[in-house]
Design a protein around this motif. Structure first.
Motif, PDB file in Angstrom:
ATOM      1  N   ASN A 229       0.816  -1.225   0.000  1.00 10.62           N
ATOM      2  CA  ASN A 229       0.000   0.000   0.000  1.00 10.62           C
ATOM      3  C   ASN A 229       0.848   1.271   0.000  1.00 10.62           C
ATOM      4  N   ALA A 230       2.037   1.172   0.585  1.00  7.43           N
ATOM      5  CA  ALA A 230       2.914   2.344   0.634  1.00  7.43           C
ATOM      6  C   ALA A 230       3.684   2.540  -0.669  1.00  7.43           C
ATOM      7  N   GLY A 231       3.682   1.523  -1.526  1.00 15.11           N
ATOM      8  CA  GLY A 231       4.337   1.679  -2.822  1.00 15.11           C
ATOM      9  C   GLY A 231       5.577   0.828  -3.041  1.00 15.11           C
ATOM     10  N   ILE A 232       5.875  -0.052  -2.085  1.00 14.44           N
ATOM     11  CA  ILE A 232       7.026  -0.957  -2.273  1.00 14.44           C
ATOM     12  C   ILE A 232       6.665  -1.988  -3.346  1.00 14.44           C
ATOM     13  N   ILE A 233       7.576  -2.230  -4.261  1.00 19.29           N
ATOM     14  CA  ILE A 233       7.292  -3.267  -5.265  1.00 19.29           C
ATOM     15  C   ILE A 233       8.353  -4.383  -5.319  1.00 19.29           C
ATOM     16  N   GLY A 234       9.485  -4.159  -4.670  1.00 15.74           N
ATOM     17  CA  GLY A 234      10.498  -5.220  -4.609  1.00 15.74           C
ATOM     18  C   GLY A 234      10.752  -5.621  -3.162  1.00 15.74           C
ATOM     19  N   PHE A 235      10.647  -6.910  -2.857  1.00 17.13           N
ATOM     20  CA  PHE A 235      10.724  -7.387  -1.467  1.00 17.13           C
ATOM     21  C   PHE A 235      11.828  -8.423  -1.295  1.00 17.13           C
TER      22      PHE A 235
ATOM     23  N   TYR B 166       5.055  -7.079  -8.769  1.00 18.65           N
ATOM     24  CA  TYR B 166       5.826  -7.199  -7.538  1.00 18.65           C
ATOM     25  C   TYR B 166       6.885  -8.270  -7.702  1.00 18.65           C
ATOM     26  N   VAL B 167       8.035  -8.015  -7.147  1.00 19.41           N
ATOM     27  CA  VAL B 167       9.098  -9.014  -7.149  1.00 19.41           C
ATOM     28  C   VAL B 167       9.365  -9.379  -5.699  1.00 19.41           C
TER      29      VAL B 167
ATOM     30  N   LEU C 165      16.782  -6.928  -7.039  1.00 16.24           N
ATOM     31  CA  LEU C 165      15.453  -6.315  -6.900  1.00 16.24           C
ATOM     32  C   LEU C 165      15.412  -4.958  -7.596  1.00 16.24           C
ATOM     33  N   PHE C 166      16.470  -4.183  -7.431  1.00 18.20           N
ATOM     34  CA  PHE C 166      16.497  -2.867  -8.083  1.00 18.20           C
ATOM     35  C   PHE C 166      16.391  -3.011  -9.595  1.00 18.20           C
ATOM     36  N   PHE C 167      17.062  -4.014 -10.128  1.00 10.51           N
ATOM     37  CA  PHE C 167      16.983  -4.211 -11.574  1.00 10.51           C
ATOM     38  C   PHE C 167      15.528  -4.420 -12.010  1.00 10.51           C
ATOM     39  N   TYR C 168      14.812  -5.307 -11.322  1.00 10.56           N
ATOM     40  CA  TYR C 168      13.433  -5.599 -11.720  1.00 10.56           C
ATOM     41  C   TYR C 168      12.528  -4.397 -11.513  1.00 10.56           C
ATOM     42  N   VAL C 169      12.738  -3.708 -10.396  1.00 10.42           N
ATOM     43  CA  VAL C 169      11.891  -2.564 -10.090  1.00 10.42           C
ATOM     44  C   VAL C 169      12.106  -1.460 -11.125  1.00 10.42           C
ATOM     45  N   ASN C 170      13.344  -1.160 -11.443  1.00  2.07           N
ATOM     46  CA  ASN C 170      13.615  -0.124 -12.443  1.00  2.07           C
ATOM     47  C   ASN C 170      13.002  -0.494 -13.787  1.00  2.07           C
ATOM     48  N   ASN C 171      13.109  -1.758 -14.142  1.00  2.00           N
ATOM     49  CA  ASN C 171      12.597  -2.161 -15.440  1.00  2.00           C
ATOM     50  C   ASN C 171      11.085  -2.232 -15.472  1.00  2.00           C
ATOM     51  N   SER C 172      10.459  -2.615 -14.337  1.00  5.92           N
ATOM     52  CA  SER C 172       8.998  -2.668 -14.349  1.00  5.92           C
ATOM     53  C   SER C 172       8.428  -1.256 -14.385  1.00  5.92           C
TER      54      SER C 172
END
Lengths: 216, 216
Positions: free
Chosen positions: A161-167, A190-191, B204-211
């Protein structure tokens, strides 16, 4: 690009930096392959996919390789993460110097226990109720989960909900993911990388028990 | 059996125990598949490889599944490990209760610094010079490496000489391994599981940046 390739790029990057510090300017695919335990052919394939070419006599130019990998890994962008759960594992991560060296900055830790909240350390520990505002205002996208099993799914939802997409999840709960660890929800992907320490060690016991049976 | 299958067995085992505690006696492949994020067909394939069969109407009997998995994972054997390097990460692991719950017992920690040596805690911390005798006398086969980068390869060799064959490596050095993480030396096969936290987060940063690039 699949996960294995991305992990290898990170590892090449790390090794190239060390070779550069030693004064090297060029490197061959078999040097990189030896160090990572993969074939030179795979190294060349990884680089040719990035449109980087070496030559048989001279090898690859280290500076060029580093620049190309950085572009792909997004190393030039600000890299802030949060750590949710400041128990043993979370606190160890906050004090671990290995992340800083790679330009990964822990913006804050969060904990549900008021007695853990502190602005004294290098990295502040905030109450869980500040999680959403903090993450939104700093536009942070990556978070580590190091809470007990009972809190994991609740914290996971709060972070989404806060906007995190990589965990990166160290709790023993396997947070839900699709086959290739990416699932989709309201246009966000989400990853989730689950690292379950007990499962990892159990896995070693399996191999060790079986290799001993083979040898005896 | 490949690494992925063994990891899934550990995860089924964990989930089955929780379902059992809730009073369930039977479970279907689609329940297990949903929880792990894999297809029911894959769950059935995993179990049929273990010679466990369910039936369409009744599903699998939970107790039978648990017993079969325990036999394969060697859960009934004593499971002792050592932790080498009692800095931040090593100490967090020693204090982490998640391993004990799964019957994994940390026999001792080891550190090169005399001031870390202590017999006071629940788990003793011994000097590195006692590593070989301790491991040999207890016949321990699994060890965690949580030393700084500079000490990793030295500690790795010491552990191999003492008889450790399964390694969980948290140091940033990629300890050498063959293509499938198993290499052979004087009839022993070593299993090395490298967990590099910076690499995991970078991934994780790689996937997040690309998504984000895809979504914008």
């Amino acid at each position: 690009m699949n996960r294995e390739v991305v992990l290898r790029l990170s590892k090449y990057r790390r090794l190239l930096q060390k070779l550069k510090v030693l004064g090297l300017e060029r490197v061959f695919s078999n040097n990189l392959g030896d160090a990572l335990g993969v074939t030179p052919a795979l190294v060349r394939k990884d680089f040719s996919n990035l449109k980087i070419t070496g030559n048989k006599r001279g090898g690859y130019i280290i500076d060029e390789l580093i620049a190309s990998i950085d572009l792909i890994l997004g190393k030039n962008q600000p890299r802030e993460i949060v750590i949710v759960g400041c128990g043993k594992i979370g606190t160890a991560l906050m004090q671990y110097r290995g992340l800083e060296k790679d330009g990964i900055n822990i913006a804050a830790g969060f904990d549900i226990k008021p007695e853990k909240v502190s602005y004294k350390g290098e990295i502040p520990v905030l109450g869980i109720e500040e999680l959403e505002n903090f993450i939104k205002s700093r536009q942070i996208k990556i978070g580590v989960i190091s809470v007990p099993e009972s809190a994991a799914t609740d914290v996971f939802e709060k972070m989404i909900n806060a906007g995190i997409i990589g965990f990166l999840n160290f709790s023993p709960v396997e947070l839900k993911y699709s086959k290739d660890s990416i699932h989709f929800d309201n246009n966000n992907s989400y990853v989730i990388n689950n690292i379950n320490l007990a499962v990892e060690i159990e896995n070693l016991f399996f191999y060790v028990n079986n290799s001993q049976a083979e040898n005896s």
